[in-house]
Scaffold this active site. Sequence first.
Site, PDB file in Angstrom:
ATOM      1  N   ASP A   1       0.838  -0.943   0.445  1.00 42.30           N
ATOM      2  CA  ASP A   1      -0.209  -0.169   0.001  1.00 42.30           C
ATOM      3  C   ASP A   1       1.576   1.565  -0.223  1.00 42.30           C
ATOM      4  O   ASP A   1       1.534   1.196   0.648  1.00 42.30           O
ATOM      5  CB  ASP A   1      -0.952   0.056   1.408  1.00 42.30           C
ATOM      6  CG  ASP A   1      -1.726   1.037   1.226  1.00 42.30           C
ATOM      7  OD1 ASP A   1      -2.900   0.866   0.433  1.00 42.30           O
ATOM      8  OD2 ASP A   1      -1.323   2.268   2.184  1.00 42.30           O
TER       9      ASP A   1
ATOM     10  N   PHE B   1       0.607   3.627   1.370  1.00 41.16           N
ATOM     11  CA  PHE B   1       0.545   4.576   2.788  1.00 41.16           C
ATOM     12  C   PHE B   1       1.574   3.583   3.840  1.00 41.16           C
ATOM     13  O   PHE B   1       1.053   4.482   5.191  1.00 41.16           O
ATOM     14  CB  PHE B   1      -0.284   5.287   2.999  1.00 41.16           C
ATOM     15  CG  PHE B   1      -0.860   6.315   1.727  1.00 41.16           C
ATOM     16  CD1 PHE B   1       0.231   7.562   1.758  1.00 41.16           C
ATOM     17  CD2 PHE B   1      -1.651   6.754   1.288  1.00 41.16           C
ATOM     18  CE1 PHE B   1       0.101   8.371   0.498  1.00 41.16           C
ATOM     19  CE2 PHE B   1      -1.924   7.925  -0.180  1.00 41.16           C
ATOM     20  CZ  PHE B   1      -1.582   8.546   0.145  1.00 41.16           C
ATOM     21  N   ARG B   2       2.008   2.170   2.826  1.00 38.67           N
ATOM     22  CA  ARG B   2       2.712   1.647   4.220  1.00 38.67           C
ATOM     23  C   ARG B   2       2.150   0.950   5.069  1.00 38.67           C
ATOM     24  O   ARG B   2       1.873   0.094   5.953  1.00 38.67           O
ATOM     25  CB  ARG B   2       3.113   2.486   5.222  1.00 38.67           C
ATOM     26  CG  ARG B   2       4.550   2.386   4.131  1.00 38.67           C
ATOM     27  CD  ARG B   2       5.857   2.929   5.068  1.00 38.67           C
ATOM     28  NE  ARG B   2       6.400   1.622   5.463  1.00 38.67           N
ATOM     29  CZ  ARG B   2       7.097   1.065   4.521  1.00 38.67           C
ATOM     30  NH1 ARG B   2       7.643   1.560   3.368  1.00 38.67           N
ATOM     31  NH2 ARG B   2       7.221   0.089   5.465  1.00 38.67           N
ATOM     32  N   LEU B   3      -0.124   1.169   5.125  1.00 35.48           N
ATOM     33  CA  LEU B   3      -0.835  -0.207   5.715  1.00 35.48           C
ATOM     34  C   LEU B   3      -0.855  -1.233   5.198  1.00 35.48           C
ATOM     35  O   LEU B   3      -1.947  -1.241   4.329  1.00 35.48           O
ATOM     36  CB  LEU B   3      -1.619   0.679   6.139  1.00 35.48           C
ATOM     37  CG  LEU B   3      -3.052   0.277   6.846  1.00 35.48           C
ATOM     38  CD1 LEU B   3      -2.249   0.419   8.148  1.00 35.48           C
ATOM     39  CD2 LEU B   3      -4.549   0.872   6.252  1.00 35.48           C
TER      40      LEU B   3
END
Length: 202
Positions: free
Chosen positions: A178, A180-182
């Site tokens: 993802d 945004f690192r989620l």
Amino acid sequence: MSPINFDLPPADPLPTCRAWFKEAEGMGFANPNAMTLATVDAQGRPHARIVLLRGFDERGAVFFTNRESDKGSQLAAHAHAALLFHWDQEPIGRQIRIEGAVSFASDAESDAYWNSRPRESQINAWASQQSRPVESRAALERAQAELERRFAGAPVPRPSHWGGYRVALERIEFWQGDKFRLHDRIVYTRSGGGWSIQRLSP
């Protein structure tokens, strides 16, 4: 694309593995079957290198190499390994991790793959004492030339020390990136005749 429903994942991870491998092949990577192979030596120190996946089924993931190389010695000492596939080209952003016990592929499998290789690769597999010190590039080329003479006009046989390894599918993790690192992660672990499944935090 073949996304996973990470909240309601399929019971069997192998079809997703195959789908992700196939989709990576269509993304334009030079070697979509490239994978990091991690092993440990007799002192428990980790080692990693890139090898190519050459077979995959319910029995495991297969690669081929010189069994007298460093990785061969390490697998003789500790017959377990971890594999990592990483495809980071947009829009794919994926990883597959595989961990398991390691065994030899059969002689028939090793022969079949050896016989599919270009003759030049066969000669060079004989010429290289993989992972051992070598004096110079010229020394390698002399060994290559000698082997060209040795096998002139004849098929190049598979060396007894060259063959396949199979990494059992004991643990398979899928990672979907993802921006945004989620990230989404899910891990399958062998449990009896099936799989236990857990979602992981990124």
